[in-house]
Design a protein around this motif. Structure first.
Motif, PDB file in Angstrom:
ATOM      1  N   LYS A  49     103.992  60.415  29.353  1.00  0.00           N
ATOM      2  CA  LYS A  49     104.685  59.629  28.516  1.00  0.00           C
ATOM      3  C   LYS A  49     104.999  58.713  28.405  1.00  0.00           C
ATOM      4  O   LYS A  49     105.761  57.728  29.323  1.00  0.00           O
ATOM      5  CB  LYS A  49     105.498  60.592  27.844  1.00  0.00           C
ATOM      6  CG  LYS A  49     105.416  61.947  27.383  1.00  0.00           C
ATOM      7  CD  LYS A  49     105.134  61.955  25.875  1.00  0.00           C
ATOM      8  CE  LYS A  49     104.860  63.937  25.997  1.00  0.00           C
ATOM      9  NZ  LYS A  49     103.912  63.855  24.966  1.00  0.00           N
ATOM     10  N   LEU A  51     106.279  55.656  25.096  1.00  0.00           N
ATOM     11  CA  LEU A  51     106.475  55.854  23.942  1.00  0.00           C
ATOM     12  C   LEU A  51     106.866  53.725  23.011  1.00  0.00           C
ATOM     13  O   LEU A  51     107.406  53.729  23.882  1.00  0.00           O
ATOM     14  CB  LEU A  51     107.546  56.669  23.713  1.00  0.00           C
ATOM     15  CG  LEU A  51     107.633  57.881  24.150  1.00  0.00           C
ATOM     16  CD1 LEU A  51     109.411  58.953  24.004  1.00  0.00           C
ATOM     17  CD2 LEU A  51     106.671  58.935  22.970  1.00  0.00           C
ATOM     18  N   GLU A  74     107.601  63.168  15.279  1.00  0.00           N
ATOM     19  CA  GLU A  74     107.628  63.741  16.230  1.00  0.00           C
ATOM     20  C   GLU A  74     107.983  63.115  18.061  1.00  0.00           C
ATOM     21  O   GLU A  74     108.598  63.310  18.775  1.00  0.00           O
ATOM     22  CB  GLU A  74     106.401  64.511  16.256  1.00  0.00           C
ATOM     23  CG  GLU A  74     106.349  65.608  17.722  1.00  0.00           C
ATOM     24  CD  GLU A  74     105.434  66.964  17.420  1.00  0.00           C
ATOM     25  OE1 GLU A  74     104.652  66.714  18.559  1.00  0.00           O
ATOM     26  OE2 GLU A  74     104.853  66.731  16.631  1.00  0.00           O
ATOM     27  N   GLN A  75     107.122  62.320  17.768  1.00  0.00           N
ATOM     28  CA  GLN A  75     107.358  60.984  18.663  1.00  0.00           C
ATOM     29  C   GLN A  75     108.357  59.600  18.647  1.00  0.00           C
ATOM     30  O   GLN A  75     108.187  58.748  19.611  1.00  0.00           O
ATOM     31  CB  GLN A  75     105.924  60.585  19.488  1.00  0.00           C
ATOM     32  CG  GLN A  75     105.308  61.735  19.773  1.00  0.00           C
ATOM     33  CD  GLN A  75     105.126  62.892  20.505  1.00  0.00           C
ATOM     34  OE1 GLN A  75     105.826  62.440  21.947  1.00  0.00           O
ATOM     35  NE2 GLN A  75     105.250  64.151  21.140  1.00  0.00           N
ATOM     36  N   TRP A 140     113.429  67.913  22.352  1.00  0.00           N
ATOM     37  CA  TRP A 140     111.943  66.448  22.379  1.00  0.00           C
ATOM     38  C   TRP A 140     111.824  66.762  24.288  1.00  0.00           C
ATOM     39  O   TRP A 140     111.211  67.274  25.036  1.00  0.00           O
ATOM     40  CB  TRP A 140     112.107  65.546  21.854  1.00  0.00           C
ATOM     41  CG  TRP A 140     110.880  64.737  22.207  1.00  0.00           C
ATOM     42  CD1 TRP A 140     109.818  64.155  21.532  1.00  0.00           C
ATOM     43  CD2 TRP A 140     111.107  63.641  23.684  1.00  0.00           C
ATOM     44  NE1 TRP A 140     109.077  63.834  22.491  1.00  0.00           N
ATOM     45  CE2 TRP A 140     109.307  62.960  23.539  1.00  0.00           C
ATOM     46  CE3 TRP A 140     111.374  62.894  24.370  1.00  0.00           C
ATOM     47  CZ2 TRP A 140     109.140  62.826  24.781  1.00  0.00           C
ATOM     48  CZ3 TRP A 140     110.938  62.001  25.456  1.00  0.00           C
ATOM     49  CH2 TRP A 140     109.895  61.537  25.552  1.00  0.00           C
ATOM     50  N   ASN A 144     109.111  68.292  26.771  1.00  0.00           N
ATOM     51  CA  ASN A 144     108.347  68.005  27.047  1.00  0.00           C
ATOM     52  C   ASN A 144     108.682  67.221  28.803  1.00  0.00           C
ATOM     53  O   ASN A 144     107.937  66.461  29.720  1.00  0.00           O
ATOM     54  CB  ASN A 144     108.593  65.978  26.765  1.00  0.00           C
ATOM     55  CG  ASN A 144     107.597  65.789  25.226  1.00  0.00           C
ATOM     56  OD1 ASN A 144     106.323  65.435  25.296  1.00  0.00           O
ATOM     57  ND2 ASN A 144     108.670  65.901  24.443  1.00  0.00           N
TER      58      ASN A 144
END
Length: 161
Positions: A49, A51, A74-75, A140, A144
């Protein structure tokens, strides 16, 4: 006998004027004192990921953290940089969002991930010396596939690290 009405009106007017003045002075003063700091953002890579998260790299920003927020996308998240590696603790004073926190050492390795409850003033400690803490929405990290031992990489210039 109309003087008392005028006097009463003047008293109310002066009180309202003083209240408005005090409000604007306190807002301006808060900005001058840095009490309403804006967070910069930083890009991090975490497993597969990438971010962009808010970056708390001063004492004032770390103290402010995610306090008084009612939601977090959410992210979205916040990366705390403690300046040097040390044992740290986090708490949820005035924070209304349930969060997970990943404590990360100077090499970018996650040493522990802990859940935190809204408004809980219990100190949640790192398991060892860390340089960073990454707060994300509750669940989270699990959702993930990010675990203890995974590595975070900062995508910034050396000056920002």
């Amino acid at each position: 006998m109309k003087a008392p009405v005028s006097s009463s009106f003047n008293t109310v007017f002066v009180y309202l004027l003083a209240t408005v003045f005090a409000f604007f002075f306190s807002v301006a003063n808060a900005d001058m004192l840095g009490m309403t700091k804006q967070f910069s953002t930083i890009t991090i890579d975490l497993k597969n990921k990438q971010l962009q998260v808010e970056y708390a790299d001063t004492w004032e920003l770390r103290a402010q953290g995610l306090q008084d927020r009612k939601s977090l996308c959410e992210q979205c998240g916040m990366l705390f940089n403690f300046g040097n590696s040390r044992q740290v603790s986090m708490w949820m004073k005035d924070t209304y969002i349930p969060l997970d926190v990943a404590f990360i050492n100077r090499d970018g390795i996650i040493v522990n991930i802990e859940s935190m409850k809204p408004l809980d003033t219990t100190s949640i400690p790192s398991k060892g010396k860390v340089l960073y803490a990454l707060e994300m929405n509750l669940g989270w990290f699990k959702a993930n596939g990010i675990n203890v031992g995974d590595k975070m990489v900062l995508r910034v210039s050396n000056a920002a690290q």
